[in-house]
Design an enzyme around this catalytic site. Structure first.
Site, PDB file in Angstrom:
ATOM      1  N   PHE A 183       0.867  -1.188   0.000  1.00 63.51           N
ATOM      2  CA  PHE A 183       0.000   0.000   0.000  1.00 63.51           C
ATOM      3  C   PHE A 183       0.906   1.242   0.000  1.00 63.51           C
ATOM      4  O   PHE A 183       1.985   1.221   0.597  1.00 63.51           O
ATOM      5  CB  PHE A 183      -0.882  -0.029   1.243  1.00 63.51           C
ATOM      6  CG  PHE A 183      -1.966   1.004   1.247  1.00 63.51           C
ATOM      7  CD1 PHE A 183      -3.098   0.858   0.469  1.00 63.51           C
ATOM      8  CD2 PHE A 183      -1.858   2.148   2.042  1.00 63.51           C
ATOM      9  CE1 PHE A 183      -4.107   1.816   0.480  1.00 63.51           C
ATOM     10  CE2 PHE A 183      -2.845   3.106   2.044  1.00 63.51           C
ATOM     11  CZ  PHE A 183      -3.978   2.946   1.265  1.00 63.51           C
ATOM     12  N   THR A 185       1.376   3.902   1.516  1.00 60.97           N
ATOM     13  CA  THR A 185       1.913   4.489   2.742  1.00 60.97           C
ATOM     14  C   THR A 185       2.938   3.592   3.443  1.00 60.97           C
ATOM     15  O   THR A 185       3.566   4.028   4.413  1.00 60.97           O
ATOM     16  CB  THR A 185       0.786   4.784   3.746  1.00 60.97           C
ATOM     17  OG1 THR A 185       0.120   3.554   4.083  1.00 60.97           O
ATOM     18  CG2 THR A 185      -0.215   5.769   3.162  1.00 60.97           C
ATOM     19  N   LYS A 186       3.111   2.362   2.977  1.00 59.54           N
ATOM     20  CA  LYS A 186       4.026   1.444   3.634  1.00 59.54           C
ATOM     21  C   LYS A 186       5.476   1.844   3.369  1.00 59.54           C
ATOM     22  O   LYS A 186       5.785   2.618   2.474  1.00 59.54           O
ATOM     23  CB  LYS A 186       3.780   0.015   3.160  1.00 59.54           C
ATOM     24  CG  LYS A 186       2.404  -0.535   3.540  1.00 59.54           C
ATOM     25  CD  LYS A 186       2.234  -0.582   5.044  1.00 59.54           C
ATOM     26  CE  LYS A 186       0.994  -1.363   5.473  1.00 59.54           C
ATOM     27  NZ  LYS A 186      -0.277  -0.693   5.168  1.00 59.54           N
ATOM     28  N   ASN A 187       6.404   1.269   4.157  1.00 57.80           N
ATOM     29  CA  ASN A 187       7.826   1.602   4.012  1.00 57.80           C
ATOM     30  C   ASN A 187       8.334   1.317   2.610  1.00 57.80           C
ATOM     31  O   ASN A 187       9.189   2.034   2.098  1.00 57.80           O
ATOM     32  CB  ASN A 187       8.651   0.820   5.033  1.00 57.80           C
ATOM     33  CG  ASN A 187       8.438   1.310   6.453  1.00 57.80           C
ATOM     34  OD1 ASN A 187       7.394   1.868   6.769  1.00 57.80           O
ATOM     35  ND2 ASN A 187       9.416   1.085   7.309  1.00 57.80           N
ATOM     36  N   LEU A 188       7.825   0.252   2.002  1.00 57.56           N
ATOM     37  CA  LEU A 188       8.046  -0.017   0.582  1.00 57.56           C
ATOM     38  C   LEU A 188       6.664   0.006  -0.060  1.00 57.56           C
ATOM     39  O   LEU A 188       5.948  -0.990  -0.053  1.00 57.56           O
ATOM     40  CB  LEU A 188       8.722  -1.368   0.360  1.00 57.56           C
ATOM     41  CG  LEU A 188       9.013  -1.710  -1.104  1.00 57.56           C
ATOM     42  CD1 LEU A 188      10.058  -0.763  -1.693  1.00 57.56           C
ATOM     43  CD2 LEU A 188       9.471  -3.167  -1.242  1.00 57.56           C
TER      44      LEU A 188
END
Length: 369
Positions: A183, A185-188
């Protein structure tokens, strides 16, 4: 000053040319489904996770659901997990026609408390899903010890924890399988939905590959019910550009977290409990989450000062209306419910500036003064 929870614009400006070039490759090839870009990111993330298999799927929720089905979880089974997590964890258990069984959390890490798991095991228990919340892995040694003793699968929900480690072990390295979310907003993060299952279990991996394409193997031959859930080439191309930057971005997050902790400890230590990185863990700080007194009042004050914050999660899953038939009531999971009343996440992203952090810290101190 206005400070968002997350700002992806600066990150994009630095990788824009490479992203657009890779997207053009996909468009020019006209290969949009399960092509070379998907294979590359599957291989690279599996290698990073020290697993033999990476299976790209449509999103992080499907990753959990498909991993459960691939592990043989079905109607009438029970799956033990935490109530202090995003809905997808338990929602995926329910979509697999299994029953979520919630246990309380460790108040220090917000992760599932292994000491509570064994008492929740019945003859119907098939799996355990620990959630590596906020970017820190759960106590996998104890979880795996319990799982092995009772012949249970462990499916790690690592949606928030890509790149984190536990005593030198990677996400997915110890368990039956682990799941990632891409998603945005995730770190990746991709530029849309995406997810992945990583596993060292050949059978689970093969089943997952079949399930993601309508349960078909070979094509048009269906021996099970599956889904249309595939990581597409455009999202994979974006992830292939971003993945080489992940370790630097994680280090930036850790630097920001250390700065928050150092400054807040000096100013508001009696009112705020900072996140704790367990010895031996590598915390990637998807979120920097405090326990605070007067949480809702503080959040409202910070909003007035132009500072975005988030509450993850204000209503635990065992108290959600959709799960009322499970029979849980308020007071059943006291540490979970306390966390839901106290947790507050501050702005956190790799490009966060120190002057932005100073402003956040100043305003928190002003509130408690």
């Amino acid at each position: 000053m206005r400070i968002p929870m997350l700002d992806l614009s600066e990150q994009y400006s630095k990788i824009k040319d490479e992203v657009l070039s890779k997207l053009d490759e996909v468009m020019s090839s006209s290969q949009f489904i399960l092509g070379s870009h998907v294979k590359q990111v599957e291989n690279d993330i599996a290698e990073m996770s020290k697993t033999n298999h990476g299976i790209g799927v449509g999103n992080g929720s499907d990753a959990i659901h498909i991993a459960l089905q691939a592990a043989g979880v079905s109607e009438g089974d029970e799956v033990i997990t935490t109530s202090f997590t995003f809905f997808a964890t338990a929602g995926s258990i329910a979509r697999a026609n299994a029953k979520p069984v919630f246990v309380d959390i460790d108040p220090v890490t917000f992760n599932i408390d292994p000491s509570k798991i064994e008492a929740a095991i019945t003859e119907k228990t098939k799996a355990i899903i620990p959630v590596h919340l906020y970017g820190q892995m759960a106590d996998m040694d104890l979880i795996m010890e319990i799982a092995n003793k009772h012949n249970l699968h462990v499916i790690e929900d690592a949606a928030q924890a890509i790149g984190s480690t536990y005593k030198g072990k990677q996400v997915g390295e110890m368990s039956s399988a682990a799941t990632y979310s891409f998603f945005p907003t995730k770190n990746l993060g991709a530029y849309g939905d995406g997810g992945m299952i990583v596993s060292n279990n050949d059978e689970i991996a093969e089943q997952a590959r079949v399930i993601r394409v309508h349960g078909s193997k070979p094509k048009y031959h269906h021996h099970m019910l599956g889904y249309n859930s595939r990581l597409d080439e455009l999202q994979a191309a974006v992830l292939n550009v971003k993945l080489p930057h992940l370790s630097t971005w994680s280090e930036n997050r850790r630097t920001h977290a250390n700065y928050y902790t150092e400054k807040l400890n000096d100013l508001v230590g009696d009112f705020v409990i900072m996140p704790n990185e367990v010895e031996g863990n590598y915390h990637v700080f998807h979120q920097y989450t405090l326990r605070v007194k007067k949480r809702d009042e503080l959040q409202a004050f910070l909003k007035e000062q132009g500072i975005a914050t988030m509450i993850y999660y204000s209503i635990p899953l065992h108290l959600q209306p959709v799960f009322k038939d499970l029979g849980y009531k308020e007071g059943d999971l006291p540490e979970t419910e306390k966390a839901a009343e106290q947790a507050l996440s501050l702005p956190m992203f790799p490009e966060l500036k120190q002057e932005q952090q100073d402003y956040v810290i100043e305003k928190i101190a002003e509130f408690y003064s």
